[in-house]
Motif scaffolding. Structure first.
Motif, short mmCIF file in Angstrom:
data_model
loop_
_atom_site.label_atom_id
_atom_site.label_comp_id
_atom_site.label_asym_id
_atom_site.label_seq_id
_atom_site.Cartn_x
_atom_site.Cartn_y
_atom_site.Cartn_z
N SER A 137 0.84 -1.19 0.00
CA SER A 137 0.00 0.00 0.00
C SER A 137 0.87 1.24 0.00
O SER A 137 2.06 1.20 0.36
CB SER A 137 -0.92 0.01 1.23
N LEU A 138 0.30 2.36 -0.43
CA LEU A 138 0.99 3.64 -0.37
C LEU A 138 -0.04 4.75 -0.36
O LEU A 138 -1.22 4.54 -0.68
CB LEU A 138 1.95 3.83 -1.54
N VAL A 139 0.40 5.94 0.02
CA VAL A 139 -0.47 7.11 0.08
C VAL A 139 0.19 8.24 -0.69
O VAL A 139 1.36 8.56 -0.47
CB VAL A 139 -0.72 7.55 1.55
N PHE A 140 -0.56 8.84 -1.62
CA PHE A 140 -0.08 10.01 -2.34
C PHE A 140 -0.55 11.26 -1.59
O PHE A 140 -1.74 11.42 -1.33
CB PHE A 140 -0.63 10.04 -3.76
N GLU A 141 0.39 12.14 -1.26
CA GLU A 141 0.07 13.37 -0.54
C GLU A 141 0.67 14.56 -1.28
O GLU A 141 1.80 14.48 -1.78
CB GLU A 141 0.62 13.33 0.88
N PRO A 142 -0.07 15.68 -1.34
CA PRO A 142 0.45 16.86 -2.05
C PRO A 142 1.78 17.36 -1.51
O PRO A 142 2.61 17.85 -2.26
CB PRO A 142 -0.66 17.89 -1.85
N ASN A 143 2.01 17.22 -0.20
CA ASN A 143 3.22 17.77 0.41
C ASN A 143 4.38 16.78 0.45
O ASN A 143 5.45 17.10 0.95
CB ASN A 143 2.93 18.24 1.83
N SER A 144 4.18 15.57 -0.04
CA SER A 144 5.25 14.58 0.00
C SER A 144 6.32 14.91 -1.03
O SER A 144 6.00 15.28 -2.17
CB SER A 144 4.68 13.19 -0.27
N PRO A 145 7.61 14.78 -0.69
CA PRO A 145 8.67 15.12 -1.64
C PRO A 145 8.79 14.13 -2.80
O PRO A 145 9.35 14.46 -3.83
CB PRO A 145 9.93 15.11 -0.78
N PHE A 146 8.29 12.91 -2.60
CA PHE A 146 8.37 11.93 -3.68
C PHE A 146 7.19 10.96 -3.56
O PHE A 146 7.17 10.11 -2.68
CB PHE A 146 9.69 11.16 -3.62
N ASN A 147 6.21 11.14 -4.43
CA ASN A 147 5.00 10.31 -4.41
C ASN A 147 5.15 9.16 -5.40
O ASN A 147 4.68 9.24 -6.54
CB ASN A 147 3.78 11.15 -4.77
N ALA A 148 5.79 8.10 -4.99
CA ALA A 148 6.00 6.99 -5.93
C ALA A 148 6.50 5.75 -5.20
O ALA A 148 7.02 5.84 -4.09
CB ALA A 148 6.99 7.38 -7.02
N VAL A 149 6.33 4.61 -5.84
CA VAL A 149 7.00 3.38 -5.42
C VAL A 149 7.58 2.75 -6.68
O VAL A 149 6.92 2.63 -7.71
CB VAL A 149 6.04 2.41 -4.70
N VAL A 150 8.85 2.40 -6.61
CA VAL A 150 9.56 1.79 -7.74
C VAL A 150 9.74 0.32 -7.45
O VAL A 150 10.03 -0.07 -6.32
CB VAL A 150 10.93 2.46 -7.95
N PHE A 151 9.55 -0.52 -8.46
CA PHE A 151 9.74 -1.96 -8.27
C PHE A 151 10.66 -2.52 -9.36
O PHE A 151 10.72 -1.99 -10.47
CB PHE A 151 8.40 -2.71 -8.29
N ASP A 152 11.40 -3.55 -9.00
CA ASP A 152 12.37 -4.16 -9.91
C ASP A 152 12.49 -5.63 -9.54
O ASP A 152 13.03 -5.97 -8.48
CB ASP A 152 13.71 -3.44 -9.79
#
Length: 289
Positions: A137-152
């Motif tokens: 899970s993740l949460v996107f917030e306007p004030n977050s410096p990086f709104n993402a999750v990277v997968f490999d």
């Protein structure tokens, strides 16, 4: 003559940037891979502190003060960090390399505090298996410096030709007519080519992004990103993404009837939302990590 000089300058600038990417170097004004690794690690730790003590950091000013302390530590400005995020976001393969190193640093920190063994992960030959290796899970917030999750994901044995990869997730908080929508990018890397799919989440509810690999070529790697463009104007509060799974199906074991009813694209914004796009490109030296 003046126009010719301007064209020459533009071409020279583009060639310089391409040469920098090919040589594994970042352009001027962008943090190097090593520096980005250090800064991004501290930003992840700052995010963890905020999530662990949400009451203490409920005030936006306290969050910004914490982020600013990271920038001071590394003697950079937020503008440099933001510019670096833009460049790394456009050069996903380079960013995945940095992100993997950060995860290794975090894993080592956890290992220093615990003797628990690492999860060996699923076998690549099974008919259907969840290969997602990030938080669910993740949460996107306007004030977050990086709104993402990277997968490999790099399986020990290559996935079979024709394998299908289905990213399943649930979303809440998407508003009609938003300036930006959550984006999904998935890459399937073969020996000599890469299949890519780009998608956007335009409505609340269950969402599926399907990537069908090459029918005759094995897959040696699956990588991508789930992100939210944080450039203003902000037209959302928080967007919650939950129950994330990346299912791998062997050829023939997943059909269109197995897919969920993903809501149709929302076209109420200023720009029409494009349909899910799949692209195949030849692999380049930068593609391999």
């Amino acid at each position: 003559m003046r126009n010719n000089s301007r064209i020459y300058y533009i071409i020279l600038s583009v060639l310089t940037l391409l040469l920098a990417v090919a040589c594994g170097k970042t352009p001027r004004g962008v943090l190097s891979e090593k520096k980005m690794q250090s800064v991004y690690l501290d930003m992840q730790l700052a995010e963890a502190m905020i999530n662990a003590d949400s009451k203490e950091y409920a005030d936006v000013e306290k969050k910004e003060a914490l982020y600013e302390s990271v920038f001071r530590k590394h003697k950079i400005t937020q503008a440099v960090y933001d510019s670096s995020l833009v460049w790394y976001g456009a050069n996903l393969d380079v960013f995945v390399r940095v992100y993997d190193r950060v995860l290794k640093d975090i894993s080592q920190m956890q290992k220093d505090l615990s003797d628990m063994p690492a999860d060996p992960g699923p076998a690549s030959g099974r008919d259907s298996v969840n290969i997602w290796n990030r938080r669910p899970s993740l949460v996107f917030e306007p004030n977050s410096p990086f709104n993402a999750v990277v997968f490999d994901i790099k399986p020990e044995a290559s996935y079979l030709p024709g394998s299908i990869f289905v990213l399943d997730l649930d979303v809440w908080g998407v508003n009609p007519g938003m300036a930006h929508y959550p984006e999904i990018k998935i890459h399937a890397e073969h020996a000599d080519t890469t299949i890519m799919v780009n998608d956007r989440i335009t409505q609340d509810g269950p969402h599926q992004t399907v990537l069908r690999s090459h029918a005759t070529k094995r897959i040696r790697r699956i990588y991508g990103i789930i992100r939210m463009d944080n450039t203003g104007p902000w037209s959302y509060g928080k967007i919650y993404v939950d129950s994330i799974r990346l299912m791998k199906y062997n050829y023939g074991s997943f059909t269109d009837t197995d897919s969920v009813d993903t809501p149709p694209a929302d076209t109420s914004g200023d720009e029409p939302v494009p349909a899910l796009a799949t692209e195949e490109v030849e692999a380049s030296p930068v593609d391999s990590i």
